[in-house]
Write a protein that holds these residues in place. Structure first.
Motif, PDB file in Angstrom:
ATOM      1  N   GLN A 146     -12.120  -7.081  -3.860  1.00 23.54           N
ATOM      2  CA  GLN A 146     -11.640  -5.734  -3.549  1.00 23.54           C
ATOM      3  C   GLN A 146     -10.307  -5.791  -2.812  1.00 23.54           C
ATOM      4  O   GLN A 146      -9.405  -4.983  -3.065  1.00 23.54           O
ATOM      5  CB  GLN A 146     -12.670  -4.987  -2.697  1.00 23.54           C
ATOM      6  CG  GLN A 146     -12.252  -3.549  -2.359  1.00 23.54           C
ATOM      7  CD  GLN A 146     -12.016  -2.712  -3.600  1.00 23.54           C
ATOM      8  OE1 GLN A 146     -12.886  -2.653  -4.479  1.00 23.54           O
ATOM      9  NE2 GLN A 146     -10.849  -2.083  -3.701  1.00 23.54           N
ATOM     10  N   ARG A 149      -7.692  -6.213  -5.363  1.00 25.13           N
ATOM     11  CA  ARG A 149      -7.378  -4.963  -6.063  1.00 25.13           C
ATOM     12  C   ARG A 149      -6.494  -4.070  -5.206  1.00 25.13           C
ATOM     13  O   ARG A 149      -5.569  -3.425  -5.696  1.00 25.13           O
ATOM     14  CB  ARG A 149      -8.674  -4.241  -6.428  1.00 25.13           C
ATOM     15  CG  ARG A 149      -9.488  -4.961  -7.508  1.00 25.13           C
ATOM     16  CD  ARG A 149     -10.816  -4.291  -7.734  1.00 25.13           C
ATOM     17  NE  ARG A 149     -11.606  -4.976  -8.768  1.00 25.13           N
ATOM     18  CZ  ARG A 149     -12.927  -5.120  -8.733  1.00 25.13           C
ATOM     19  NH1 ARG A 149     -13.616  -4.609  -7.715  1.00 25.13           N
ATOM     20  NH2 ARG A 149     -13.563  -5.749  -9.698  1.00 25.13           N
ATOM     21  N   ASP A 150      -6.780  -4.044  -3.897  1.00 25.19           N
ATOM     22  CA  ASP A 150      -5.985  -3.214  -2.989  1.00 25.19           C
ATOM     23  C   ASP A 150      -4.535  -3.681  -2.916  1.00 25.19           C
ATOM     24  O   ASP A 150      -3.639  -2.896  -2.594  1.00 25.19           O
ATOM     25  CB  ASP A 150      -6.587  -3.243  -1.578  1.00 25.19           C
ATOM     26  CG  ASP A 150      -7.929  -2.530  -1.500  1.00 25.19           C
ATOM     27  OD1 ASP A 150      -8.284  -1.826  -2.465  1.00 25.19           O
ATOM     28  OD2 ASP A 150      -8.623  -2.687  -0.475  1.00 25.19           O
ATOM     29  N   ASP A 152      -2.972  -5.218  -5.549  1.00 29.85           N
ATOM     30  CA  ASP A 152      -2.477  -5.349  -6.924  1.00 29.85           C
ATOM     31  C   ASP A 152      -2.374  -6.812  -7.364  1.00 29.85           C
ATOM     32  O   ASP A 152      -1.435  -7.200  -8.065  1.00 29.85           O
ATOM     33  CB  ASP A 152      -1.107  -4.666  -7.072  1.00 29.85           C
ATOM     34  CG  ASP A 152      -1.177  -3.170  -6.806  1.00 29.85           C
ATOM     35  OD1 ASP A 152      -2.167  -2.552  -7.219  1.00 29.85           O
ATOM     36  OD2 ASP A 152      -0.244  -2.632  -6.182  1.00 29.85           O
ATOM     37  N   THR A 155      -5.573 -11.086 -11.933  1.00 30.61           N
ATOM     38  CA  THR A 155      -6.598 -12.132 -12.127  1.00 30.61           C
ATOM     39  C   THR A 155      -6.626 -12.535 -13.601  1.00 30.61           C
ATOM     40  O   THR A 155      -7.484 -12.067 -14.358  1.00 30.61           O
ATOM     41  CB  THR A 155      -7.975 -11.612 -11.682  1.00 30.61           C
ATOM     42  OG1 THR A 155      -8.277 -10.397 -12.411  1.00 30.61           O
ATOM     43  CG2 THR A 155      -7.977 -11.276 -10.202  1.00 30.61           C
ATOM     44  N   ASP A 159      -9.316 -11.410 -16.391  1.00 30.38           N
ATOM     45  CA  ASP A 159      -8.790 -10.436 -17.351  1.00 30.38           C
ATOM     46  C   ASP A 159      -9.013 -10.879 -18.788  1.00 30.38           C
ATOM     47  O   ASP A 159      -9.208 -10.050 -19.690  1.00 30.38           O
ATOM     48  CB  ASP A 159      -7.295 -10.214 -17.118  1.00 30.38           C
ATOM     49  CG  ASP A 159      -7.008  -9.563 -15.773  1.00 30.38           C
ATOM     50  OD1 ASP A 159      -7.959  -9.064 -15.140  1.00 30.38           O
ATOM     51  OD2 ASP A 159      -5.833  -9.570 -15.343  1.00 30.38           O
TER      52      ASP A 159
END
Length: 314
Positions: A146, A149-150, A152, A155, A159
């Protein structure tokens, strides 16, 4: 049914090529590089791609010396530009508290540090930070994802749907010496939730694991529980070596000397990530006692200071 070797090889080559292409499309990239197999595969693919790539390794009390040495060696094998960044999670009260969000706070500090490098590396358009998160990681409890993700963080393994088994095949395809290296999360992951993270405790775990590693175990964990209890985990087939043997007695004496109050061996063997099973029963920090009193703070601080410097060769 096992796939034919030529099919596995073909699939591996296709996967490796797709990974190189995926990273090459990103331009400037910074690989969050631990020296483990996942980030090594990402770094190797980045170096083979059209991207302008560097690999950056964290300098932190939670990263053992052997892992930093490995990062130096693997980066040299890959040929990628390798740099270091000091991370400040040990000064973050949210991280030190060691609740279920510890990994989130750790990764937040890491990605904040890498963000400074990103702005220097490519001040006009920025650079993309890559992590070694693979597709299998998405099914586990990993709050660090997380944090990624925060920030940016990209991965590429996850992906592209690349799991751990394929990561190891691609690592072999790239000729990486750590292709079969067992997973080794940071030292803070050895501290039971609720036992606050300190440099002294991390140094105790590192010293204990270093000693056990020298005894020839293929993989291991020394987990620190409230009250200074060390719970030793080794692969189940290797448990007889620690069942009432002279080595078991020697281990107990050594770990008490290091600073643990009590020593036990997990009878079910090594289970990666098993501390997550206790998330519903997290004790208050240090509620059952502090292991620090068993060890001289001066001695602990000295060992941590020496161990957190990157190798001189870097």
């Amino acid at each position: 049914m096992t796939a034919p070797t030529d099919t596995i090889d073909r699939d591996t080559r296709v996967t490796a090529d797709a990974l190189v292409q995926r990273i090459g499309d990103l331009g400037h990239v910074i690989v969050a590089f631990s020296g483990g197999v996942d980030s090594s595969v990402v770094a190797a693919a980045a170096h083979r791609s059209a991207a302008d790539a560097i690999a950056v390794t964290a300098v932190s009390p939670s990263v053992p010396a052997w892992q930093r040495d490995l990062a130096v060696r693997i980066a040299a094998q890959i040929g990628i530009d390798h740099r270091w960044v000091e991370t400040g999670e040990i000064d973050d009260p949210d991280y030190v508290r060691n609740d279920a969000r510890r990994c989130f706070h750790c990764k937040t500090n890491l990605y904040d540090s890498l963000g400074h490098i990103r702005r220097v590396m490519a001040p006009q358009g920025g650079a993309t930070i890559l992590s070694g998160t693979n597709a299998d990681d998405l099914g586990d409890y990993r709050p660090g994802i997380q944090a990624g993700r925060d920030h940016d963080i990209v991965t590429p393994l996850a992906d592209l749907g690349i799991g751990k088994a394929m990561v190891r095949q691609v690592a072999n395809h790239f000729g990486l010496e750590n292709a079969d290296l067992p997973a080794s999360p940071c030292l803070a992951s050895r501290l039971a939730y609720g036992v606050s993270v300190t440099p002294e405790r991390l140094a105790m775990v590192e010293s204990a694991e270093d000693w056990l590693r020298r005894q020839g175990f293929s993989d291991l964990r020394v987990r620190l529980h409230p009250g200074g209890l060390a719970r030793v985990e080794v692969p189940r087939p290797e448990l007889p070596r620690l069942a009432g043997t002279e080595l078991a007695d020697e281990m107990s004496k050594k770990l008490v000397q290091i600073g643990f109050q009590f020593v036990t061996v997990e009878p079910t063997g090594l289970r990666s990530g098993n501390l997550n099973q206790a998330l519903v029963q997290i004790p208050a920090p240090d509620s059952a006692g502090s292991p620090d009193a068993a060890r001289s703070p001066d001695a602990a601080n000295a060992s941590v200071s020496a161990s957190t410097r990157p190798p001189a060769s870097t």
